[in-house]
Write an enzyme that holds these catalytic residues in place. Structure first.
Site, mmCIF file in Angstrom:
data_model
loop_
_atom_site.group_PDB
_atom_site.id
_atom_site.type_symbol
_atom_site.label_atom_id
_atom_site.label_comp_id
_atom_site.label_asym_id
_atom_site.label_seq_id
_atom_site.Cartn_x
_atom_site.Cartn_y
_atom_site.Cartn_z
ATOM 1 N N SER A 73 0.940 -0.998 0.467
ATOM 2 C CA SER A 73 -0.475 -0.029 0.344
ATOM 3 C C SER A 73 1.114 1.305 0.042
ATOM 4 O O SER A 73 2.207 1.297 0.791
ATOM 5 C CB SER A 73 -0.737 0.407 1.413
ATOM 6 O OG SER A 73 -0.599 1.099 2.163
ATOM 7 N N VAL A 74 0.655 2.353 -0.266
ATOM 8 C CA VAL A 74 0.416 3.198 -0.108
ATOM 9 C C VAL A 74 1.258 4.145 0.966
ATOM 10 O O VAL A 74 2.417 4.642 1.012
ATOM 11 C CB VAL A 74 -0.049 4.699 -0.896
ATOM 12 C CG1 VAL A 74 -0.794 5.057 -0.408
ATOM 13 C CG2 VAL A 74 0.974 6.081 -1.519
ATOM 14 N N LYS A 75 0.783 3.042 2.211
ATOM 15 C CA LYS A 75 0.719 3.509 3.506
ATOM 16 C C LYS A 75 2.385 3.786 4.027
ATOM 17 O O LYS A 75 3.045 4.042 4.938
ATOM 18 C CB LYS A 75 -0.200 3.862 4.604
ATOM 19 C CG LYS A 75 -1.553 3.605 3.872
ATOM 20 C CD LYS A 75 -1.957 5.512 4.242
ATOM 21 C CE LYS A 75 -3.300 6.066 4.259
ATOM 22 N NZ LYS A 75 -3.055 6.945 4.397
ATOM 23 N N ASP A 76 3.292 2.871 3.281
ATOM 24 C CA ASP A 76 4.424 2.430 3.748
ATOM 25 C C ASP A 76 5.136 2.976 3.946
ATOM 26 O O ASP A 76 6.019 3.610 4.458
ATOM 27 C CB ASP A 76 5.075 1.435 2.601
ATOM 28 C CG ASP A 76 4.811 -0.306 2.723
ATOM 29 O OD1 ASP A 76 3.824 -0.182 3.301
ATOM 30 O OD2 ASP A 76 4.522 -0.885 1.839
ATOM 31 N N GLY A 123 4.862 5.203 6.602
ATOM 32 C CA GLY A 123 4.710 4.825 8.092
ATOM 33 C C GLY A 123 6.270 4.639 8.416
ATOM 34 O O GLY A 123 6.993 5.327 9.218
#
Length: 326
Positions: free
Chosen positions: A42-45, A48
């Protein structure tokens, strides 16, 4: 030699893929920024890792500490990958509308997961916002991330996602379309792209049940806009500091049902196995047809992988409810 020192070094530099079928009736070219190629799918890596590194630099996160965050799942996975590589523990707070797959994956990463009710106001002590904040205050040697107001969130996209999109399109991008939740992606990418070319249009995709679209258009925070919805990762019942409304040219809303249906269309017509925010995003592009002409190059960002939504979207009868709240 061609290797990485750890998994976090593989984050970013995701591919740009031409949409060949689902957008064939649009007058413009449509490319997809395909974020499932990140190690946590996901883009959220991106955020994070960035938020953890910046917290360490500021002294907010110390050796042996615990990362605490309210998450719909993907940011938790990005944080968990960074935490494992750096030796931190994780406590994630989520809501009961999130897919079981996401919750199970967070637990597989070794995180403690607390599930809160969806249908409560953000200020309610039972909301996942409030519970995560309280745990951050009560847990010794912990750091409450708060991705909604954490400036490292949009900065991650300003430093990586935006430049990648600009370079991959040779600066020819004319429109950027993306689902909006915390606001980090649209604000960070939008800021970078508009610095390169102020004529680029930035469009947000919102959910029915969210306040973002109406607030952008009227400046009014209308609580009548707030009601439960099923699509994950986009829309809000409050105003995150990371949503920079000045950068956004407009919003379009997509229903739960259309988000799910267009996930299935993406898989059947493009071979793209994606989450429901991607279904919402591509439906949003189609709804914006009148904004495009034959010279335009539209980039839509697809957030995460379809494996997290098997029971919710792909292996179930689609949920239905009265329009437009479906």
């Amino acid at each position: 030699m061609g290797y990485f020192n750890n998994l976090t070094e593989t984050i970013g530099n995701t591919p740009m893929i031409v949409m060949n079928n689902i957008t064939k009736n649009l007058p413009c070219k449509v490319y997809a920024k395909y974020e499932t190629f990140n190690p946590g799918n996901s883009v959220k890596d991106r955020i994070g890792l960035k938020m953890v590194i910046d917290a360490e630099k500021k002294g907010l996160l110390k050796a042996g500490g615990t990362i605490i965050e309210g998450t719909s799942g993907n940011t938790g996975m990005g944080l968990a990958i960074a935490a494992i590589s750096k030796g931190y523990k994780c406590i994630f707070v989520t809501t009961d509308k999130q897919s079981n797959e996401k919750i199970d994956i967070l637990k597989a990463f070794g995180a403690e997961v607390i599930v809160c009710p969806t249908n409560v106001e953000a200020e309610d002590e039972r909301s996942y916002y409030s519970v995560a904040k309280r745990l951050g205050e009560e847990t010794e040697n912990s750091w409450y991330v708060n991705q909604y107001d954490n400036s490292s969130n949009p900065q991650a996209h300003y430093e990586s996602t935006g430049p990648e999109i600009w370079d991959q399109t040779d600066g020819k991008i004319t429109h950027f379309v993306v689902g909006v939740g915390t606001g980090g992606t649209i604000s960070g990418v939008g800021k970078y792209l508009k610095e390169q070319n102020p004529n680029i249009k930035v469009w947000g995709v919102d959910a029915y049940g969210s306040v973002l679209k109406k607030f952008h258009e009227t400046g009014e925070f209308d609580t009548n806009e707030i009601y439960p919805y099923q699509v994950e990762g986009i829309g809000e019942d409050m105003l995150p500091e990371n949503v920079d409304f000045k950068i956004i040219d407009g919003f379009t809303k997509v229903s739960d049902k259309d988000a799910a249906l267009y996930c299935r269309k993406l898989l059947k017509e493009e071979g793209m196995f994606l989450g429901n925010s991607a279904g919402a995003a591509i439906k949003g592009v189609l709804q914006l047809e009148k904004e495009f002409n034959s010279d335009d190059l539209v980039v839509v960002l697809f957030h995460d992988h379809g494996s997290r939504y098997l029971k919710k979207i792909y292996n179930c009868l689609l949920y239905t409810s009265p329009s437009p709240r479906d």
